[in-house]
Design an enzyme around this catalytic site. Structure first.
Site, PDB file in Angstrom:
ATOM      1  N   GLU A 158       0.816  -1.219   0.000  1.00 40.56           N
ATOM      2  CA  GLU A 158       0.000   0.000   0.000  1.00 40.56           C
ATOM      3  C   GLU A 158       0.852   1.273   0.000  1.00 40.56           C
ATOM      4  O   GLU A 158       0.769   2.097   0.929  1.00 40.56           O
ATOM      5  CB  GLU A 158      -0.970  -0.004   1.183  1.00 40.56           C
ATOM      6  CG  GLU A 158      -2.013  -1.088   1.081  1.00 40.56           C
ATOM      7  CD  GLU A 158      -3.120  -0.976   2.141  1.00 40.56           C
ATOM      8  OE1 GLU A 158      -2.911  -0.273   3.138  1.00 40.56           O
ATOM      9  OE2 GLU A 158      -4.182  -1.586   1.938  1.00 40.56           O
ATOM     10  N   GLU A 324      -6.546  -8.016  -0.388  1.00 39.49           N
ATOM     11  CA  GLU A 324      -6.914  -8.014   1.028  1.00 39.49           C
ATOM     12  C   GLU A 324      -8.403  -7.714   1.146  1.00 39.49           C
ATOM     13  O   GLU A 324      -8.934  -6.880   0.393  1.00 39.49           O
ATOM     14  CB  GLU A 324      -6.182  -6.906   1.808  1.00 39.49           C
ATOM     15  CG  GLU A 324      -4.703  -7.087   1.968  1.00 39.49           C
ATOM     16  CD  GLU A 324      -4.098  -5.934   2.778  1.00 39.49           C
ATOM     17  OE1 GLU A 324      -4.833  -5.277   3.550  1.00 39.49           O
ATOM     18  OE2 GLU A 324      -2.897  -5.684   2.614  1.00 39.49           O
TER      19      GLU A 324
HETATM   20  C1  GAL Z   1      -4.386  -2.686   4.997  1.00 37.07           C
HETATM   21  C2  GAL Z   1      -2.936  -3.101   5.199  1.00 37.07           C
HETATM   22  C3  GAL Z   1      -2.826  -4.364   6.031  1.00 37.07           C
HETATM   23  C4  GAL Z   1      -3.711  -4.292   7.244  1.00 37.07           C
HETATM   24  C5  GAL Z   1      -5.127  -3.995   6.798  1.00 37.07           C
HETATM   25  C6  GAL Z   1      -6.119  -3.926   7.937  1.00 37.07           C
HETATM   26  O1  GAL Z   1      -4.492  -1.349   4.650  1.00 37.07           O
HETATM   27  O2  GAL Z   1      -2.313  -3.320   3.970  1.00 37.07           O
HETATM   28  O3  GAL Z   1      -1.483  -4.586   6.400  1.00 37.07           O
HETATM   29  O4  GAL Z   1      -3.243  -3.310   8.115  1.00 37.07           O
HETATM   30  O5  GAL Z   1      -5.148  -2.752   6.143  1.00 37.07           O
HETATM   31  O6  GAL Z   1      -7.421  -3.741   7.448  1.00 37.07           O
END
Ligand code: GAL
Length: 692
Positions: A158, A324
């Site tokens: 990110e 994710e």
């Molecule tokens: C994303 C990040 C992850 C984790 C996640 C939690 O933005 O890449 O490492 O922190 O959020 O929702």
């Protein structure tokens, strides 16, 4: 993406299911790691992003590397038939690095150097950081580049943010000098005579700051562009050893979407992903919609999610990866509510329907300490496979196995909606009109929603994309429209395209300078109108528009136009401009250009676009669905996949126009009416042409 270049990736026929795996937090707990492998098999998980924040475990001291633990993890992943998406660790750095090379610490816009800690906060210019990242990335590529389990590289995590240190200032000035060549050209572009802000030479330019310059809009724009470019430059530096040593392994970096606030339905605005997408082999993003919130319907949130999915898909006109998402709740929304039964499956299918080829999670296992210990995970603190979340994940894993033939299929969009981050930057800076919020993303979403309601696939595209492949292009609030873009719009309509633009059309150029002479001549020609002024209304003010036999609210903005060849298709009902055109249509070349002068509600937009869509003869869907049930299509060379999703908290239904097999249940459904449970989903497979 050309799969020939990446044979191993191309040979992977499964839809990816798995997520961020952080064994580096559990190295002292071998039983936990052994349990993970069993749980992974059970959850039908087949891909894991590893090493994202593992720099301290991989290089505990400068120059001393420890890869044995990761060797075992990657071998174990291979052992269960899964794939590894190995990350470069630059998203967070070890303490020794910050201590020895303080230049790696970011300096904020107030010119304060940050202390060590957190993550996603390195200086993108720092030679020391680049050197250290280069070394570890090369070692990772040498060690794992030809490992059979390696599916893809996950570069950093990110990317975001900016650094204002002296090194970045130098890079910014060099960037400006390359762009403008002479300081006079820059001064002209910046309109810098205003408030005596003329620069004598490039060394006087500083990045925007709350304690310094922030009102020179073209400077702000250039800074945002520079931040994208230096981030891409940093990414290229990271990717170089990976490309050199493992040219057959594709690279991604996880982009972000903004959905957590009611007004958000857009990609992360800190970077121009339209540019960044050219650099990655596969587009991926991290998706965290706040399901079951208390301010909107599930269906509205689904349409906001769909908007972002359609943006990331259209960046490369290819399937993308949800790299994710959470299996239950996150830990960072204002309120972190668990997914209700059925929502995990529905939210996964919602992404597949808009072009995702992967449903991955943050995170595989909940950590015991620090800030994410209550963030949803496939494996909870109880380590159990009996809890609701694990079972829901497993059900999604099984579903993905059953529907894997959709992998690689495309969305046949003939409508494009322009969403442009540079336009967002410029509109956010503009002082005037309504200074509360210009509502660009909300407006883009409102127009998008009219197509969503009609189950019409849409590509959400940046402004610089080729328009010729679309029958209809919608450009909400296209405030920043350069001369080059005006020419592109003209060519598109002249060639037969249908173009719809709204209030705020073509006010400034690419430097945020107002077009001289008022509404640009090229746009007058295409739209057959002249825009005279834009009235801004107070929140309680309303006008009305008479359109198509109905009457609709107009609020926030009303553009006043005169006809120069166009015909009025809607008129204002009130105020000093009562009776003047509120919406216009103009035939130009082989196409037509429409202008919508005012902000309106969804009722007007549905009616307006409904009329245009009726004339377009889009391919018919094999299903008919009521409001709250959504239908979307993807197509392979031979088949069409129709996703039917019930976003209502109650039973829904659909009517099949022909017999079709649902890939999820394996059942064949006859032509006719069928029911869907709350949050129920189907994926029907049909031939490409449907019987009448
Ligand atoms: C994303 C990040 C992850 C984790 C996640 C939690 O933005 O890449 O490492 O922190 O959020 O929702």
């Amino acid at each position: 993406m050309s799969l020939e270049k990446f044979p191993r990736y191309g040979q992977e026929k499964r839809l990816l299911h798995g997520g961020d795996y952080n064994p580096d937090q559990w190295l002292k707990y071998p039983q936990v790691l052994a349990d993970d492998l069993e749980l992974m098999k059970d959850a039908r998980a087949n891909a894991f992003s590893v090493g994202i924040f593992a720099w301290s475990a991989l290089e505990p001291e400068e120059g001393r590397f420890e890869f044995d633990w990761l060797d075992k993890i990657v071998d174990d992943i291979a052992g269960i038939g899964a794939k590894a998406i190995i990350a470069t660790p630059s998203g967070a750095r070890p303490a020794w690095l910050s201590k020895k090379y303080p230049e790696v610490l970011r300096v904020n816009a107030r010119r304060e150097r940050q202390l060590h800690g957190g993550r996603h906060n390195h200086c993108q210019s720092s030679p020391a950081y680049r050197e250290k990242v280069g070394i570890i990335n090369r070692k990772l590529a040498q060690r794992y580049g030809s490992h059979p389990a390696l599916l893809m590289w996950h570069v950093s995590n990110e990317y975001s943010g900016h650094c204002h240190c002296p090194l970045c200032q130098e890079n910014f000035r060099a960037w400006l000098e390359k762009k403008y060549k002479t300081i006079d050209v820059l001064n002209d572009a910046y309109w810098s005579a205003f408030w005596s802000h003329t620069y004598g030479d490039f060394s006087q330019v500083e990045s925007p700051s709350p304690i310094g310059e922030s009102m020179v809009h073209a400077l702000n724009l250039d800074w945002n562009r520079f931040v994208t470019d230096i981030t891409i430059d940093f990414y290229r530096h990271e990717a170089a050893p990976l490309r050199e040593i493992s040219p057959d392994v594709p690279i991604t970096t996880n982009f972000m979407g903004e959905l957590s606030q009611p007004w958000q339905s857009h990609p992360f605005a800190g970077l121009d992903y339209a540019k960044f997408a050219h650099e990655v082999d596969v587009v991926s993003w991290d998706s965290y919609p706040p399901w079951h919130n208390d301010y909107e319907t599930t269906e509205n949130l689904a349409s906001r999610l769909a908007f972002v999915n359609d943006y990331f898909r259209a960046l490369k006109n290819a399937p993308f990866l949800i790299l994710e998402s959470t299996p239950s709740a996150v830990n960072w929304h204002p309120v972190n509510k668990a997914k209700r039964p059925g929502m995990h499956m529905l939210s996964a299918v919602a992404c597949l329907a808009h072009g995702a080829d992967a449903i991955m999670y943050f995170q595989w296992r909940k950590s015991r300490g620090s800030s994410e210990k209550f963030h949803g995970a496939v494996v909870d603190h109880d380590g159990s496979r009996e809890n609701r979340v694990f079972k829901d994940v497993k059900a999604v894993g099984e579903m993905l196995e059953r529907v894997s033939e959709i992998k690689g299929s495309l969305t046949p969009a003939r409508v494009a909606l322009v969403y442009d981050v540079e336009n967002f930057w410029a509109l956010s800076d503009a002082q005037g009109f309504d200074n509360g919020d210009k509502k660009y993303p909300q407006t883009a979403h409102a127009h998008y929603k009219a197509f969503w309601d009609a189950n019409v696939p849409v590509d959400v595209i940046p402004a610089d994309r080729d328009l010729s492949r679309y029958d209809l292009v919608v450009a909400p609030m296209p405030y920043m429209t350069s001369d080059a873009r005006i020419e592109a719009l003209k060519a598109y309509v002249a060639g037969g395209g249908i173009l719809v633009a709204t209030y705020f059309l073509g006010i400034v150029d690419e430097n945020d300078l107002v077009h001289p002479g008022g509404f640009p001549a090229g746009l007058r020609e295409v739209f057959g109108i002249n825009v005279l002024e834009t009235d801004t209304l107070y929140p309680k003010d309303k006008n009305r528009i008479a359109f198509g036999g109905g009457s609709y609210d107009a609020f926030d903005y009303c553009a006043l136009v005169e006809l120069r060849g166009a015909r009025a298709i809607g008129e204002y009902a009130n105020d000093f401009y009562a009776g003047s055109p509120a919406a216009t249509a103009h035939d130009y070349g082989k196409g037509r250009a429409y202008f919508i002068g005012a902000r309106t509600g969804g009722d007007f937009l549905r009616g307006f676009y409904g009329e245009i869509l009726r004339g377009m003869k889009l391919p018919e869907l094999p299903v008919q669905v009521p409001a709250g049930v959504s239908a979307q299509v993807r197509e392979s060379e031979s088949h069409r996949y129709c996703f039917v999703m019930n976003y209502r908290e109650e039973e829904g239904g659909f009517a099949l126009k022909q017999e079709a097999r649902d890939l999820i249940s394996g059942r064949t459904f006859p032509r006719g009416e069928h029911r869907l449970i709350p949050y129920g989903v189907r994926i029907f497979k049909t031939e490409k042409t449907i019987e009448a």
